[in-house]
Design a protein around this motif. Structure first.
Motif: not given
Ligand SMILES: [Zn+2]
Length: 504
Positions: A13, A53, A101, A303-304
């Motif tokens: 993440d 996400t 998450n 994811d970013h």
């Molecule tokens: Zn994320």
């Protein structure tokens, strides 16, 4: 007969591309992955299809743009084909171990296709040790409310009150015995790797697909002390980290003031990456000891990204789609292949799942929007590419349906230019990524007309592309799931109802 290959996908993440060693970051955040990169395909410009996400993962796992089923649909739709379900259908054992998450939970359909799905946060969420409400003296609470009420009568006294109250809370917290682990609200990578390792050790000869999602670089930033030591900052104590995190999270603080904490916050973030790297190396040691590494395809990505005031913002809210937020590392190790650094073309993660399936010789579901680039990648090549990224501007709480109904924000990026289209105010701006990689100076409207027209054409095709035949069904299933959840049905109670829906 050779054994079918297994696949391990690690998603980290908030992992920015420019904070890993194998893409040039000078700090030793990823010594293990840097070594692995020497024998892997390295994608210099991997671009997420959505951020954060909840807008990114539909593409990573289901090769589908996040808004393709309608902006109000969150996560993976029930029965929507995914990387996991495609492999499961072909005999792969599938397992996911996630560091909690909430947007990657069963509630959002991410268990689709997994035989084993462990969402660690849902199982054992640590207590929030920063909460001090229980300790507060009731006399003090009453006095505090009185002061707050009076202070809020004008702007200056309100700011003074908030400053004093913040310092008081920090002082109160500093009196407790604090540890990084106690302050961290999610499990660190070692916990996830422990669980995944014991799962690997219990597997027989079947090929498997294993997905790990690590949260270590996610805010609040509380890396283990060992990770801080590894990047040369063993001096940072838990109470300093708590103070910096609390300062960094404060609302209504101007950018100039936040700059005081920026370097320390980046250090904590980097140590989180370092810890993920260390634990990934441990995961691979387990694969080696289990004699599975030689036939395991391994991919790691983010994811970013994360913002550290480059454009005045913190964290990763979908307010913009600057490269800090959409450019992630991607490394693909395929046994028997030497790997190489691929051309600097923007490789969208919409293509990741079909590419991975192709490496494993498994056909992609017809619902996948992306394509396999394995024939090019295996030759060390990539064709000219454009990458589309989309999100709902300002959607910070997607679990509330109303929050998902804002306007689309879209970027289209090739190797040289990027167009950002804000549907909210019908504007588009273009950046020259070679001469202005920080995206600080939009090009004049009459500059580069052919390049602008080309990127806008891709944007138009993206938003006007007709839905796939299966989209209405998936949309309906996802909406029904949410409806049932809102009625407090348990998911298994909703399944008989969902099972009745057929395509006509
Ligand atoms: Zn994320």
């Amino acid at each position: 007969m050779t054994r079918q290959r297994s696949l391990v996908l690690v998603t980290v993440d908030c992992l920015r591309a420019d904070h890993v060693g194998f893409l040039g970051y000078p700090r030793p955040t990823t010594p293990f992955l840097d070594t692995l990169a020497l024998h892997s395909y390295v994608f210099p410009s991997a671009i997420v299809a959505g951020a954060p996400t909840y807008f990114s993962f539909p593409a990573i796992l289901a090769s589908r743009f996040p808004l393709a089923l309608g902006r109000d649909v969150l996560g993976i739709a029930p029965t929507e084909p995914t990387l996991a379900s495609a492999l499961q259908a072909c005999g792969w054992t599938t397992a996911a171990f996630l560091a909690g998450n909430p947007y990657l939970s069963q509630r959002c359909g991410y268990d689709e296709g997994f035989d084993t799905f462990r969402d660690i946060l849902a199982e054992d969420l640590p207590c929030d040790s920063t909460s001090s409400e229980g300790e507060m003296d009731t006399h003090f609470t009453r006095l505090n409310r009185f002061l707050e009420r009076n202070a809020r009568r004008n702007e200056r006294t309100a700011a003074g009150y908030e400053e004093l109250y913040f310092l008081y809370c920090q002082w109160l917290a500093s009196r407790r015995q604090e540890t990084m682990e106690g302050l961290r609200p999610y499990p660190a990578a070692d916990t996830i790797v422990d669980q995944a390792s014991s799962w690997i050790s219990s597997q027989g000869d079947q090929p498997f697909f294993l997905w790990l999602h690590l949260m270590d670089p996610h805010h609040p930033y509380y890396p283990p002390e060992e990770a801080l030591a590894a990047i040369g900052r063993a001096d940072i104590s838990p109470s300093r980290a708590r103070f910096w995190n609390a300062s960094w999270s404060r609302g209504h603080i101007n950018c100039k003031r936040l700059q005081r904490y920026r370097d320390e916050i980046v250090t904590l973030y980097d140590a989180g990456i370092q810890w993920a790297d260390t634990q990934i190396s441990r995961l691979i040691r387990t694969l080696q000891h289990s004699c599975r590494w030689d036939d395991t395809v391994f991919a790691v990505t983010g994811d970013h990204g994360e913002e550290f005031l480059e454009h005045g913002r913190r964290f990763h809210a979908p307010e913009d789609l600057a490269d800090e937020l959409i450019h992630v590392p991607l490394l693909l190790r395929v046994p028997g292949m030497n790997g190489t650094i691929l051309p600097n073309e923007p490789f969208s993660l919409i293509h990741l799942a079909p590419t991975l399936l192709d490496v494993l010789d498994v056909p992609s579901p017809t619902t996948f929007r992306g394509a396999s680039y394995w024939p090019d990648i295996s030759k060390g090549q990539l064709p000219k590419l454009t990458a589309v990224t989309e999100c709902i501007e300002g959607c910070n709480n997607p679990l509330q349906r109303s929050n998902r109904l804002g306007q689309r924000l879209l970027s289209v990026r090739d190797a040289s230019y990027k167009v950002l289209v804000r549907f909210g105010n019908s504007t588009d701006i273009m950046f020259d990524l070679k001469n202005d990689p920080g995206e600080y100076c939009p090009l004049p409207r009459d500059a580069k007309p052919a390049e602008r027209a080309q990127l806008l054409r891709v944007a138009r095709e993206h938003v006007t592309s007709p839905p796939q035949a299966s989209d209405p069904e998936f949309r309906l299933r996802a909406c029904l799931r949410e409806f049932c959840q809102q009625l407090s049905f348990r998911r298994n109670a909703a399944e008989p109802l969902l099972g009745e829906i057929q395509v006509h």
